[in-house]
Structure formats: structure tokens, C-alpha cells
Design a protein around this motif. Structure first.
Motif, PDB file in Angstrom:
ATOM      1  N   UNK A  24       9.971  36.891 125.941  1.00 31.02           N
ATOM      2  CA  UNK A  24      10.940  37.875 125.460  1.00 31.02           C
ATOM      3  C   UNK A  24      11.620  37.387 124.188  1.00 31.02           C
ATOM      4  N   UNK A  25      11.957  36.093 124.143  1.00 27.92           N
ATOM      5  CA  UNK A  25      12.596  35.538 122.946  1.00 27.92           C
ATOM      6  C   UNK A  25      11.663  35.621 121.736  1.00 27.92           C
ATOM      7  N   UNK A  26      10.378  35.310 121.952  1.00 30.90           N
ATOM      8  CA  UNK A  26       9.413  35.424 120.861  1.00 30.90           C
ATOM      9  C   UNK A  26       9.290  36.874 120.388  1.00 30.90           C
ATOM     10  N   UNK A  27       9.296  37.793 121.325  1.00 36.36           N
ATOM     11  CA  UNK A  27       9.162  39.206 120.973  1.00 36.36           C
ATOM     12  C   UNK A  27      10.375  39.705 120.194  1.00 36.36           C
ATOM     13  N   UNK A  28      11.550  39.176 120.506  1.00 36.78           N
ATOM     14  CA  UNK A  28      12.765  39.642 119.840  1.00 36.78           C
ATOM     15  C   UNK A  28      12.875  39.081 118.426  1.00 36.78           C
ATOM     16  N   UNK A  29      12.580  37.795 118.250  1.00 43.06           N
ATOM     17  CA  UNK A  29      12.879  37.134 116.982  1.00 43.06           C
ATOM     18  C   UNK A  29      11.689  37.042 116.029  1.00 43.06           C
ATOM     19  N   UNK A  30      10.463  37.021 116.539  1.00 40.79           N
ATOM     20  CA  UNK A  30       9.313  36.837 115.640  1.00 40.79           C
ATOM     21  C   UNK A  30       9.044  38.033 114.721  1.00 40.79           C
ATOM     22  N   UNK A  32      11.151  40.341 113.338  1.00 39.33           N
ATOM     23  CA  UNK A  32      12.053  40.343 112.181  1.00 39.33           C
ATOM     24  C   UNK A  32      11.810  39.170 111.235  1.00 39.33           C
ATOM     25  N   UNK A  33      11.510  37.979 111.813  1.00 36.86           N
ATOM     26  CA  UNK A  33      11.246  36.822 110.961  1.00 36.86           C
ATOM     27  C   UNK A  33       9.993  37.038 110.119  1.00 36.86           C
ATOM     28  N   UNK A  34       8.974  37.664 110.693  1.00 38.80           N
ATOM     29  CA  UNK A  34       7.748  37.944 109.943  1.00 38.80           C
ATOM     30  C   UNK A  34       8.016  38.910 108.805  1.00 38.80           C
ATOM     31  N   UNK A  35       8.827  39.938 109.051  1.00 33.81           N
ATOM     32  CA  UNK A  35       9.146  40.899 108.002  1.00 33.81           C
ATOM     33  C   UNK A  35       9.947  40.242 106.884  1.00 33.81           C
ATOM     34  N   UNK A  36      10.895  39.364 107.234  1.00 41.47           N
ATOM     35  CA  UNK A  36      11.678  38.661 106.214  1.00 41.47           C
ATOM     36  C   UNK A  36      10.775  37.758 105.377  1.00 41.47           C
ATOM     37  N   UNK A  37       9.814  37.083 106.017  1.00 37.70           N
ATOM     38  CA  UNK A  37       8.897  36.212 105.284  1.00 37.70           C
ATOM     39  C   UNK A  37       8.027  37.007 104.317  1.00 37.70           C
ATOM     40  N   UNK A  38       7.517  38.160 104.766  1.00 36.59           N
ATOM     41  CA  UNK A  38       6.702  38.999 103.887  1.00 36.59           C
ATOM     42  C   UNK A  38       7.529  39.503 102.709  1.00 36.59           C
ATOM     43  N   UNK A  39       8.762  39.893 102.970  1.00 39.74           N
ATOM     44  CA  UNK A  39       9.626  40.367 101.888  1.00 39.74           C
ATOM     45  C   UNK A  39       9.900  39.256 100.885  1.00 39.74           C
ATOM     46  N   UNK A  40      10.101  38.036 101.366  1.00 38.59           N
ATOM     47  CA  UNK A  40      10.356  36.913 100.464  1.00 38.59           C
ATOM     48  C   UNK A  40       9.135  36.617  99.603  1.00 38.59           C
ATOM     49  N   UNK A  41       7.939  36.652 100.201  1.00 34.79           N
ATOM     50  CA  UNK A  41       6.723  36.398  99.439  1.00 34.79           C
ATOM     51  C   UNK A  41       6.491  37.466  98.373  1.00 34.79           C
ATOM     52  N   UNK A  42       6.722  38.729  98.727  1.00 40.28           N
ATOM     53  CA  UNK A  42       6.540  39.806  97.751  1.00 40.28           C
ATOM     54  C   UNK A  42       7.561  39.692  96.616  1.00 40.28           C
ATOM     55  N   UNK A  43       8.788  39.311  96.942  1.00 38.78           N
ATOM     56  CA  UNK A  43       9.789  39.122  95.902  1.00 38.78           C
ATOM     57  C   UNK A  43       9.418  37.955  94.997  1.00 38.78           C
ATOM     58  N   UNK A  44       8.826  36.903  95.573  1.00 43.75           N
ATOM     59  CA  UNK A  44       8.377  35.769  94.772  1.00 43.75           C
ATOM     60  C   UNK A  44       7.283  36.177  93.808  1.00 43.75           C
ATOM     61  N   UNK A  45       6.370  37.031  94.263  1.00 44.68           N
ATOM     62  CA  UNK A  45       5.305  37.514  93.380  1.00 44.68           C
ATOM     63  C   UNK A  45       5.884  38.357  92.251  1.00 44.68           C
TER      64      UNK A  45
END
Length: 216
Positions: A24-30, A32-45
Motif C-alpha cells: 500500500x505504501x508503494x502504491x501511494x508514494x511511487x 507521484x514520485x514517478x510523475x515528479x521525476x518525469x517532470x524534472x527530466x522534461x524540464x532539464x531537457x
């Protein structure tokens, strides 16, 4: 001996509960964390691209009445009430997998929207530079309907937000310019815009300059 059998039946329960809590903890936090990581990578590009930015045009929504403003709130309340009734009738344990799947799907759709927005702008930056170098006269006239200063926030760097009536478009469009030269624009002024369509949808401004007003 008979007393040890119930203990054996109950022994795996803590392990199962611990595994369920961890899942349940993985389902709750992973997600949003994945979306934040993708957003950071796209902003870096985007930050590494040495080109002029392409600014999106947002059509100004027109509302016909109070119902157009209240129906999203009514829909959200109806969904909440419906979800509460389903949980009450079926029980939390039976509904929990459906809620988890909906939660995961929500964040996956958000990540997909980020990728779509990034890919929609690909090629527009170079297109704006070549258009400015090869055919600077190819521009569209737009009239400033309103203009005001928008302060910086967590989602935007701020600048001058304008509502423009663009030739060839029936609906007014909103444009945010972070250029210091746009601060002096006022209603009635005329702009010459260089427009480019997105790869999937929408219009983007790849260049602009103030133009002399033309009397009708």
C-alpha cells in the motif's frame, strides 16, 4: 497438542499484513514520485535547449450561465457520494483494489499529459528560429484586449498576461509574456505574432513584436 494448532493458523497473519502495508505504501508514494521525476527530466531537457521558447495560446473560455460554472462541482460531489455508497454496500476490502487501480491510473494519465505536452512542442523552437530568419514578414496581427501584470508563483515565472483577439480566430486567446518589453503594452495595441501549430494540437507563439495600430 490441540492448543498449538490455532497458533499455527494465526502465525502467517502478521507477515501478510506487513506485506499488504508495504504494498500500500508503494502504491501511494511511487506514482507521484514517478510523475515528479518525469517532470524534472522534461524540464532539464527544455532548459538545455538553446532556442527561443514557444509560448502556448490558451483560448479564453466563455460561460453561458451559472450552470457552466457549477456543473464541475456538482459532478465531483456526485462522484464522492457514489463512491461512499459503493464502499458502504460492498465493504472497504472489496473496493480497495478498485481504488488502488484508479489511483495508479490517475497518476499515469498525469504523466502521459506531461509527455504529450512536451512532445507537442518539439520542433516548434527550431521552426520559430528558421521562420524568423527566412520569412520575418510572415506574421499574424493581434489586438490587445486586456493586459495586466501576473506575479511569479510556483507554477509560473510571471510576466504580462494578455487577452488577444487574433486575426482568423473567432475566440480570444490568452498569452503570457515574460519579456520586460511587454509590460508597456495596453488595451488597443497591436502585435505581430509568428504562430506555429503544435504537433498534436494547439497554437504557439514563436515570435512577437509591437506593430503600429491600423485604424478601421
Amino acid at each position: 497438542m490441540p492448543s498449538t494448532e490455532p497458533l499455527n493458523r494465526n502465525a502467517p497473519a502478521p507477515a501478510v499484513q506487513g506485506w499488504t502495508s508495504q504494498r500500500t505504501a508503494w502504491l501511494i508514494f511511487c506514482p507521484p514520485a514517478f510523475m515528479v521525476a518525469v517532470r524534472w527530466l522534461l524540464q532539464l531537457v527544455d532548459d538545455r535547449q538553446n532556442t527561443v521558447p514557444a509560448l502556448p495560446l490558451a483560448p479564453v473560455s466563455t460561460t453561458a450561465g451559472a450552470l457552466d460554472l457549477l456543473w464541475p462541482v456538482a459532478l465531483a460531489l456526485a462522484l464522492l457520494v457514489g463512491a461512499g455508497l459503493v464502499i458502504y454496500r460492498l465493504g472497504w476490502r472489496r473496493v480497495m483494489p478498485v481504488i488502488g487501480a484508479a489511483w495508479l491510473l490517475l497518476w499515469l494519465l498525469g504523466t502521459g499529459a506531461l509527455l504529450q505536452r512536451h512532445l507537442n512542442r518539439q520542433g516548434l523552437l527550431l521552426q520559430g528560429m528558421t521562420a524568423a530568419a527566412a520569412a520575418p514578414q510572415a506574421s499574424t496581427r493581434a489586438r490587445v484586449v486586456s493586459a495586466y501584470l501576473k506575479p511569479a508563483s510556483l507554477r509560473s515565472l510571471g510576466g504580462t498576461e494578455m487577452v488577444l483577439q487574433i486575426d482568423g480566430l473567432d475566440i480570444p486567446n490568452r498569452l503570457l509574456l515574460d519579456d520586460a518589453g511587454a509590460a508597456s503594452l495596453k488595451p488597443g495595441d497591436t502585435l505581430a505574432l509568428q504562430l506555429a501549430p503544435g504537433r498534436f494540437n494547439g497554437l504557439f507563439v514563436t515570435g512577437w513584436q509591437a506593430a503600429p495600430s491600423v485604424s478601421p
